[in-house]
Scaffold this active site. Sequence first.
Site, PDB file in Angstrom:
ATOM      1  N   LYS A  17     107.078 114.964  50.347  1.00 31.27           N
ATOM      2  CA  LYS A  17     108.207 115.093  49.415  1.00 31.27           C
ATOM      3  C   LYS A  17     108.523 113.714  48.846  1.00 31.27           C
ATOM      4  O   LYS A  17     108.765 112.768  49.595  1.00 31.27           O
ATOM      5  CB  LYS A  17     109.435 115.653  50.130  1.00 31.27           C
ATOM      6  CG  LYS A  17     110.682 115.729  49.246  1.00 31.27           C
ATOM      7  CD  LYS A  17     111.914 116.098  50.044  1.00 31.27           C
ATOM      8  CE  LYS A  17     112.317 115.036  51.029  1.00 31.27           C
ATOM      9  NZ  LYS A  17     112.803 113.794  50.373  1.00 31.27           N
ATOM     10  N   ASP A 127     116.669 118.064  54.609  1.00 30.21           N
ATOM     11  CA  ASP A 127     115.630 118.345  53.626  1.00 30.21           C
ATOM     12  C   ASP A 127     114.923 119.676  53.865  1.00 30.21           C
ATOM     13  O   ASP A 127     114.053 120.056  53.082  1.00 30.21           O
ATOM     14  CB  ASP A 127     114.571 117.232  53.642  1.00 30.21           C
ATOM     15  CG  ASP A 127     115.062 115.947  53.015  1.00 30.21           C
ATOM     16  OD1 ASP A 127     116.072 115.983  52.289  1.00 30.21           O
ATOM     17  OD2 ASP A 127     114.430 114.896  53.250  1.00 30.21           O
TER      18      ASP A 127
END
EC number: 2.7.1.148
Length: 279
Positions: A17, A127
Amino acid sequence: MTSADRAAVVREAAPAKINLALHVTGRRTDGYHLLDSLVVFTELGDRVSLSPGPLSLTLTGPFADAVPPGDDNLCLRAARAVGAEAAITLDKRLPPASGIGGGTADAAAVLRALGRTPDRPEALGADLPACLMSRSLRMQGVGEILTPVTLPTLHLVLVNPRVEVPTPAVFAALTRRENPGLPPFPADGDWPRWLTATRNDLESPALRLAPVIGDTLAALAAQGAQIARMSGSGATCFGLFPDAPAARAAATAIAAARPGWWVEATRSIAGLPPAAPRG
């Protein structure tokens, strides 16, 4: 393992990410910081495989030795959070604690492979909701407000100087926590230009804790990166390049000059296919 067991093996990617932009917009009374971030996920990432069996974890890959194998490992915690039993193999290809998803992406991959979501996903990391989706997103709040964003394929070079920067220390070093959110997205689709009007508010405090991040950014800029910026709380930095050949050339040059660093060229993905059993 029987042929039936082999057929039941499920493999899932755990993409890195990348925070293309990360603005800190406030802090709640419970201490959690509010963010406004544009993230993408990449072809590069860890991989998990799940097969029938009692809950267990096997570590492979270039960063296997850097991953805690005990009960606190996020892959095991993810399976326990949904009451699942599985033999998990984690092929660890991303440096841990490096601002690119890491353990949270691994946990999300386990949950996708199991086809289940825990009642309290935030317990596995802020996240996690974004990593479960693994597509271009605008993340707001503490990571729970997600808006899909359509982006072109981005060609990136990821560089980590092989230092770990503790996330709590970076947030603690922030000098300003009330900042404007992201500007309006570009109507003309010129994302590189739009990115120049954004920032990563965690970059400055991380630089004070680990000055080598500045060397990493300089190395990317020297190779002609359109944008050179730190991802997340660091220490991984990314450079945005116009095409794949330019990204590969930059990665080759940086790796040759800094053999102790982790350097990879990759590109962003539109999303992930659903997990499927494969033999």
